[in-house]
Write a protein that holds these residues in place. Structure first.
Motif, PDB file in Angstrom:
ATOM      1  N   ILE A  14       0.868  -1.178   0.000  1.00  0.00           N
ATOM      2  CA  ILE A  14       0.000   0.000   0.000  1.00  0.00           C
ATOM      3  C   ILE A  14       0.904   1.226   0.000  1.00  0.00           C
ATOM      4  O   ILE A  14       1.712   1.410   0.915  1.00  0.00           O
ATOM      5  CB  ILE A  14      -0.942  -0.002   1.231  1.00  0.00           C
ATOM      6  N   GLY A  17       4.860   4.958  -3.934  1.00  0.00           N
ATOM      7  CA  GLY A  17       5.737   6.122  -4.046  1.00  0.00           C
ATOM      8  C   GLY A  17       7.167   5.739  -4.392  1.00  0.00           C
ATOM      9  O   GLY A  17       7.423   4.711  -5.019  1.00  0.00           O
ATOM     10  N   TYR A  18       8.101   6.573  -3.941  1.00  0.00           N
ATOM     11  CA  TYR A  18       9.528   6.379  -4.223  1.00  0.00           C
ATOM     12  C   TYR A  18      10.033   5.066  -3.645  1.00  0.00           C
ATOM     13  O   TYR A  18      10.986   4.485  -4.164  1.00  0.00           O
ATOM     14  CB  TYR A  18      10.339   7.542  -3.646  1.00  0.00           C
ATOM     15  N   GLY A  20       7.665   2.323  -2.289  1.00  0.00           N
ATOM     16  CA  GLY A  20       6.777   1.206  -2.637  1.00  0.00           C
ATOM     17  C   GLY A  20       6.986   0.731  -4.071  1.00  0.00           C
ATOM     18  O   GLY A  20       7.110  -0.485  -4.310  1.00  0.00           O
ATOM     19  N   ILE A  41      -3.976   5.299  -3.430  1.00  0.00           N
ATOM     20  CA  ILE A  41      -5.211   6.071  -3.601  1.00  0.00           C
ATOM     21  C   ILE A  41      -5.082   7.084  -4.735  1.00  0.00           C
ATOM     22  O   ILE A  41      -6.069   7.624  -5.190  1.00  0.00           O
ATOM     23  CB  ILE A  41      -5.624   6.816  -2.301  1.00  0.00           C
ATOM     24  N   ARG A  45      -0.960   8.459 -10.015  1.00  0.00           N
ATOM     25  CA  ARG A  45       0.292   7.732  -9.789  1.00  0.00           C
ATOM     26  C   ARG A  45       0.212   6.314 -10.346  1.00  0.00           C
ATOM     27  O   ARG A  45       1.148   5.828 -10.987  1.00  0.00           O
ATOM     28  CB  ARG A  45       0.601   7.683  -8.297  1.00  0.00           C
ATOM     29  N   LYS A 115      -4.701   5.244   8.874  1.00  0.00           N
ATOM     30  CA  LYS A 115      -5.837   5.055   7.959  1.00  0.00           C
ATOM     31  C   LYS A 115      -5.670   3.721   7.230  1.00  0.00           C
ATOM     32  O   LYS A 115      -6.626   2.959   7.058  1.00  0.00           O
ATOM     33  CB  LYS A 115      -5.879   6.243   6.980  1.00  0.00           C
ATOM     34  N   THR A 116      -4.432   3.450   6.841  1.00  0.00           N
ATOM     35  CA  THR A 116      -4.152   2.183   6.153  1.00  0.00           C
ATOM     36  C   THR A 116      -4.471   0.999   7.064  1.00  0.00           C
ATOM     37  O   THR A 116      -5.091   0.023   6.638  1.00  0.00           O
ATOM     38  CB  THR A 116      -2.655   2.132   5.764  1.00  0.00           C
ATOM     39  N   ASP A 119      -8.125   0.505   7.162  1.00  0.00           N
ATOM     40  CA  ASP A 119      -8.593  -0.109   5.900  1.00  0.00           C
ATOM     41  C   ASP A 119      -8.340  -1.623   5.935  1.00  0.00           C
ATOM     42  O   ASP A 119      -9.193  -2.422   5.538  1.00  0.00           O
ATOM     43  CB  ASP A 119      -7.831   0.467   4.686  1.00  0.00           C
ATOM     44  N   GLU A 164      13.306   0.515   4.973  1.00  0.00           N
ATOM     45  CA  GLU A 164      13.996   0.543   3.681  1.00  0.00           C
ATOM     46  C   GLU A 164      15.189   1.501   3.750  1.00  0.00           C
ATOM     47  O   GLU A 164      15.061   2.609   4.242  1.00  0.00           O
ATOM     48  CB  GLU A 164      13.007   0.992   2.587  1.00  0.00           C
ATOM     49  N   LYS A 282      13.317  15.126   8.372  1.00  0.00           N
ATOM     50  CA  LYS A 282      12.103  14.589   8.989  1.00  0.00           C
ATOM     51  C   LYS A 282      12.438  13.494  10.012  1.00  0.00           C
ATOM     52  O   LYS A 282      11.903  13.487  11.120  1.00  0.00           O
ATOM     53  CB  LYS A 282      11.199  14.060   7.866  1.00  0.00           C
ATOM     54  N   ARG A 349      12.289  17.223  -2.907  1.00  0.00           N
ATOM     55  CA  ARG A 349      11.780  17.402  -1.541  1.00  0.00           C
ATOM     56  C   ARG A 349      12.927  17.822  -0.606  1.00  0.00           C
ATOM     57  O   ARG A 349      13.972  17.195  -0.576  1.00  0.00           O
ATOM     58  CB  ARG A 349      11.100  16.112  -1.057  1.00  0.00           C
TER      59      ARG A 349
HETATM   60  P1  NAD Z   1       5.675   8.977  -1.316  1.00  0.00           P
HETATM   61  O1  NAD Z   1       4.972  10.174  -0.827  1.00  0.00           O
HETATM   62  O2  NAD Z   1       6.484   9.023  -2.570  1.00  0.00           O
HETATM   63  O3  NAD Z   1       4.630   7.766  -1.481  1.00  0.00           O
HETATM   64  C1  NAD Z   1       3.641   7.461  -0.550  1.00  0.00           C
HETATM   65  C2  NAD Z   1       2.392   7.017  -1.309  1.00  0.00           C
HETATM   66  O4  NAD Z   1       1.422   6.533  -0.381  1.00  0.00           O
HETATM   67  C3  NAD Z   1       1.701   8.136  -2.096  1.00  0.00           C
HETATM   68  O5  NAD Z   1       1.653   7.800  -3.475  1.00  0.00           O
HETATM   69  C4  NAD Z   1       0.301   8.232  -1.465  1.00  0.00           C
HETATM   70  O6  NAD Z   1      -0.727   8.529  -2.405  1.00  0.00           O
HETATM   71  C5  NAD Z   1       0.131   6.831  -0.892  1.00  0.00           C
HETATM   72  N1  NAD Z   1      -0.864   6.746   0.175  1.00  0.00           N
HETATM   73  C6  NAD Z   1      -1.025   7.543   1.258  1.00  0.00           C
HETATM   74  N2  NAD Z   1      -2.055   7.127   2.011  1.00  0.00           N
HETATM   75  C7  NAD Z   1      -2.577   6.039   1.399  1.00  0.00           C
HETATM   76  C8  NAD Z   1      -3.657   5.153   1.688  1.00  0.00           C
HETATM   77  N3  NAD Z   1      -4.393   5.318   2.797  1.00  0.00           N
HETATM   78  N4  NAD Z   1      -3.918   4.150   0.831  1.00  0.00           N
HETATM   79  C9  NAD Z   1      -3.173   3.982  -0.283  1.00  0.00           C
HETATM   80  N5  NAD Z   1      -2.136   4.774  -0.622  1.00  0.00           N
HETATM   81  C10 NAD Z   1      -1.830   5.797   0.218  1.00  0.00           C
HETATM   82  O7  NAD Z   1       6.609   8.499  -0.085  1.00  0.00           O
HETATM   83  P2  NAD Z   1       7.984   7.675  -0.170  1.00  0.00           P
HETATM   84  O8  NAD Z   1       9.128   8.585  -0.485  1.00  0.00           O
HETATM   85  O9  NAD Z   1       7.786   6.437  -0.988  1.00  0.00           O
HETATM   86  O10 NAD Z   1       8.149   7.275   1.362  1.00  0.00           O
HETATM   87  C11 NAD Z   1       7.313   6.314   1.961  1.00  0.00           C
HETATM   88  C12 NAD Z   1       7.913   5.935   3.299  1.00  0.00           C
HETATM   89  O11 NAD Z   1       9.214   5.353   3.105  1.00  0.00           O
HETATM   90  C13 NAD Z   1       8.143   7.128   4.248  1.00  0.00           C
HETATM   91  O12 NAD Z   1       7.885   6.700   5.567  1.00  0.00           O
HETATM   92  C14 NAD Z   1       9.612   7.430   4.095  1.00  0.00           C
HETATM   93  O13 NAD Z   1      10.158   8.001   5.258  1.00  0.00           O
HETATM   94  C15 NAD Z   1      10.212   6.057   3.851  1.00  0.00           C
HETATM   95  N6  NAD Z   1      11.458   6.028   3.079  1.00  0.00           N
HETATM   96  C16 NAD Z   1      11.614   6.824   1.965  1.00  0.00           C
HETATM   97  C17 NAD Z   1      12.794   6.736   1.215  1.00  0.00           C
HETATM   98  C18 NAD Z   1      13.006   7.576  -0.034  1.00  0.00           C
HETATM   99  O14 NAD Z   1      14.078   7.499  -0.599  1.00  0.00           O
HETATM  100  N7  NAD Z   1      12.057   8.356  -0.495  1.00  0.00           N
HETATM  101  C19 NAD Z   1      13.786   5.810   1.570  1.00  0.00           C
HETATM  102  C20 NAD Z   1      13.575   5.010   2.687  1.00  0.00           C
HETATM  103  C21 NAD Z   1      12.403   5.117   3.438  1.00  0.00           C
END
Ligand code: NAD
Ligand code: UGA
Length: 462
Positions: A14, A17-18, A20, A41, A45, A115-116, A119, A164, A282, A349
Motif C-alpha cells: 500500500i 511512491g519512491y 513502494g 489512492i 500515480r 488510515k491504512t 482499511d 527501507e 524529517k 523534496r
Molecule cells: P511517497 O509520498 O512518494 O509515497 C507514498 C504514497 O502513499 C503516495 O503515493 C500516497 O498517495 C500513498 N498513500 C497515502 N495514504 C494512502 C492510503 N491510505 N492508501 C493507499 N495509498 C496511500 O513516499 P515515499 O518517499 O515512498 O516514502 C514512503 C515511506 O518510506 C516514508 O515513511 C519514508 O520516510 C520512507 N522512506 C523513503 C525513502 C526515499 O528514498 N524516499 C527511503 C527510505 C524510506
C-alpha cells in the motif's frame, strides 16, 4: 476474494511512491513465483506506473518494472481487492512531519499510516502479516498491533518492521545489492514465523548473512538512527567547511585525510550546500521528538544540532554570494545549476536549492532555475514566487546574461559543460559558486571566473 492460487504468495504494497514502487518492482522481478500488487489512492500515480512514463525518475527502474509488469507485478487503485487477496501487506505510505497540534514541526504524522491500518482491518477476511516499510517512530508496531487486533472477526495480524535503506538515484542498485536487509519482529512463535516469511522473500536474491533479524523495536529505531548518523556526517564535514574557509585549509583534503582512517571511512564526507531529501530532516526531528518525549533533553539537543548545522550551511552559502558580489544582488541574474536534492533524481523534496532560491529572491535577485529532471517539481516548490523566477532546462540558456552561477546539484553533466562558452555570455565580473565542489576550479579561474568553492580558498581576479 481469496488468494490467487497461480502464485506461491500474494504480496501487496500500500503506497506506490519512491519506496513502494521500486521495492516491489524488485521483489517481483526477482521472484516470479510471487504475485506482487502495488496499490495507491492516487489514480494518477497508478496510471503512471502502468504507462511508459513512470511517476519517478530512477536509473534502471523502467527496465525492472518492464520485466515483471503484467507477469507478476500489478499496479492498481483497488486497495480493497488487493487487501483481501494478500497474505503479506507491505505498507509504504508517507509519514511526513506533523504540521499541526502536539509535536508540530517534529513528530511524525501517522494519519496515513493509521488510515491504512483501519482499511486493512475493515476489509480483511483472514490472518495477515503486516510489514512496516515506511519509516516510523520506535514502538509504532505496538500501536498498530492494538488497532489491527482489536477486530471482532477473530483475525490475527502480525506486525513486522522491515525499514527501507535505499537512496534515491541509486535505488535499483541498492535494492539489487543491499548492504543489509533488516527485519524486526516480536520474539514470540508467531512473530518469528512472520519474520521468517519476510526473510524467505529477500533470500531469493540477497545473501543470507546480509539479512539481519532483530526485535521489532530495534528495527524501527535502527532506521531513524541510520539516517541520523548519515546526516550527522554531512553536518560534521559542512561545519568544518566553514572553518576551512577561515583558515585556508581545504575541506576536500581534510575529508580525504580523515576518511583514510578505516575507522572513519571515506563515504558521505562531501561538503555541500546542505543535505536535502524527504527523509533526513524529517527522521532526525522525529528522533528528537521521541527523545524529548522520554525526557532525554540532552540527547534531543545533540541530534537537533545536526539539522541546525544544515540550516546554517544553506544560509552561509547565500551570505557568501551576497558578500562577494559587492553586498548587493538586487536585480542580478543568478543561474542555479541543479534543483534536485541530489543527482540522478527528479525529486526536490527538502532540496537545499529551495531555501537558496527563496533567500536569493528575498534579496531581489533574478533567479533562473536549471535542472535536467526537476523543473516540474521546482515549479511546484516555488509556487509562492513563480512570477519572479525563470526556468530553463538548458544550462547555457540559463547562464546567458547571468552575473553568477551557483551549482546546487552534482549532476555529472555540469562537469562537462563548455565553461568558456558560458563565461563569454555572462555579465562581468562573472562569479561561480560551487555548492558541491564538483568543478575544475583552477580551469574556471583561468577562463576568467571568480570561483568560490565550499571549504577551500576562493580564486578571484580582484
Ligand atoms: P511517497 O509520498 O512518494 O509515497 C507514498 C504514497 O502513499 C503516495 O503515493 C500516497 O498517495 C500513498 N498513500 C497515502 N495514504 C494512502 C492510503 N491510505 N492508501 C493507499 N495509498 C496511500 O513516499 P515515499 O518517499 O515512498 O516514502 C514512503 C515511506 O518510506 C516514508 O515513511 C519514508 O520516510 C520512507 N522512506 C523513503 C525513502 C526515499 O528514498 N524516499 C527511503 C527510505 C524510506
Ligand atoms: C537517504 C539515505 O542515504 C538512505 O539510506 C535512506 O533510505 C533514505 O535517505 C531515506 O530514508 O529516505 P537519500 O536521501 O535518497 O537517501 O539520498 P542520500 O544519498 O543519502 O543524500 C541525501 C542528501 O545528502 C543529498 O542532498 C545529498 O546531496 C547530500 N549529501 C550526501 C551530501 O551533501 N554529502 C555527502 O557526502 C553525501
Amino acid at each position: 476474494m481469496s488468494r490467487d492460487s497461480r502464485f506461491e504468495k500474494n504480496i501487496i504494497c500500500i503506497g506506490a511512491g519512491y519506496v513502494g514502487g521500486p521495492t516491489m518492482a524488485m521483489i517481483a522481478a526477482k521472484c516470479s513465483q510471487y504475485k506482487v500488487t502495488v496499490v495507491d489512492i492516487s489514480a494518477a500515480r497508478i496510471a503512471a506506473w502502468n504507462s511508459e512514463h513512470l511517476p519517478i525518475y530512477e536509473p534502471g527502474l523502467f527496465e525492472v518494472v518492464a520485466e515483471a509488469r503484467g507477469r507478476n507485478l500489478f499496479f492498481s487503485t483497488d486497495v480493497e481487492a488487493a487487501i483481501k487477496e494478500a497474505e503479506i501487506i507491505f505498507v509504504s505510505v508517507n509519514t511526513p512531519t506533523k504540521t499541526f497540534g502536539e509535536g508540530a514541526g517534529k513528530a511524525a504524522d501517522l494519519q496515513y499510516w493509521e488510515k491504512t491500518a483501519r482499511d486493512i482491518v475493515r476489509v480483511s477476511e483472514n490472518d495477515k502479516i503486516i510489514v512496516e516499510k515506511s519509516t516510523l517512530p520506535v514502538r509504532t508496531a505496538r500501536a498498530m498491533e492494538r488497532i489491527l487486533n482489536a477486530n471482532e472477526k477473530g483475525i490475527h495480524f502480525e506486525v513486522v518492521s522491515n525499514p527501507e535503506f535505499l537512496a534515491e538515484g541509486t535505488a535499483i542498485a541498492d535494492l539489487d545489492n543491499p548492504d543489509r536487509v533488516l527485519i524486526g519482529s516480536q520474539l514470540t512463535e508467531e512473530g518469528l514465523r512472520a519474520c521468517q516469511s519476510i526473510v524467505d522473500i529477500y533470500a531469493n536474491w540477497v545473501p543470507r548473512e546480509r539479512i539481519l533479524t532483530t526485535n521489532v523495536w530495534s528495527a524501527e529505531l535502527s532506521k531513524l538512527v541510520a539516517n541520523a548518523f548519515l546526516a550527522q556526517r554531512i553536518s560534521s564535514i559542512n561545519s568544518i567547511s566553514a572553518l576551512c574557509e577561515k583558515t585556508e585549509a581545504n575541506v576536500t583534503e581534510v575529508a580525504r585525510a580523515i576518511g583514510k582512517d578505516s575507522r572513519v571511512g571515506h563515504r558521505f564526507l562531501n561538503a555541500s550546500v546542505g543535505f536535502g531529501g524527504s527523509c533526513f530532516k524529517k527522521d532526525i526531528l522525529n528522533l528528537v521528538y521521541i527523545c524529548q518525549s522520554y525526557g532525554l533533553h540532552e540527547v534531543a539537543r545533540y541530534w537537533e544540532s545536526v539539522v541546525q548545522m544544515n540550516e546554517y550551511q544553506k544560509r552561509r552559502f547565500v551570505q557568501t554570494m551576497l558578500r562577494v558580489m559587492f553586498n548587493t544582488i538586487a536585480g542580478k541574474r543568478i543561474a542555479l545549476f541543479g534543483f534536485a536534492f541530489k543527482a540522478d533524481t527528479g525529486d526536490t523534496r527538502e532540496s537545499p536549492a529551495i531555501d537558496v532560491t527563496l533567500q536569493l529572491v528575498e534579496e531581489r535577485a533574478r533567479v533562473v532555475v536549471s535542472d535536467p529532471q526537476a523543473i516540474e517539481n521546482a515549479k511546484k516548490d516555488l509556487e509562492s514566487c513563480l512570477s519572479l523566477i525563470e526556468f530553463a532546462e538548458d544550462p547555457y540558456k540559463a547562464a546567458e546574461g547571468a552575473h553568477a552561477i551557483a551549482i546546487m546539484t552534482e549532476w555529472e553533466d555540469y562537469r562537462k559543460l563548455d565553461y568558456k562558452r558560458i563565461f563569454d555570455q555572462m555579465e562581468k565580473p562573472a562569479f561561480i559558486f560551487d555548492g558541491r565542489n564538483i568543478l575544475d576550479h583552477q580551469k574556471l579561474y583561468e577562463i576568467g571566473f571568480n570561483v568560490f568553492p565550499l571549504g577551500m580558498p576562493a580564486s578571484k581576479h580582484f
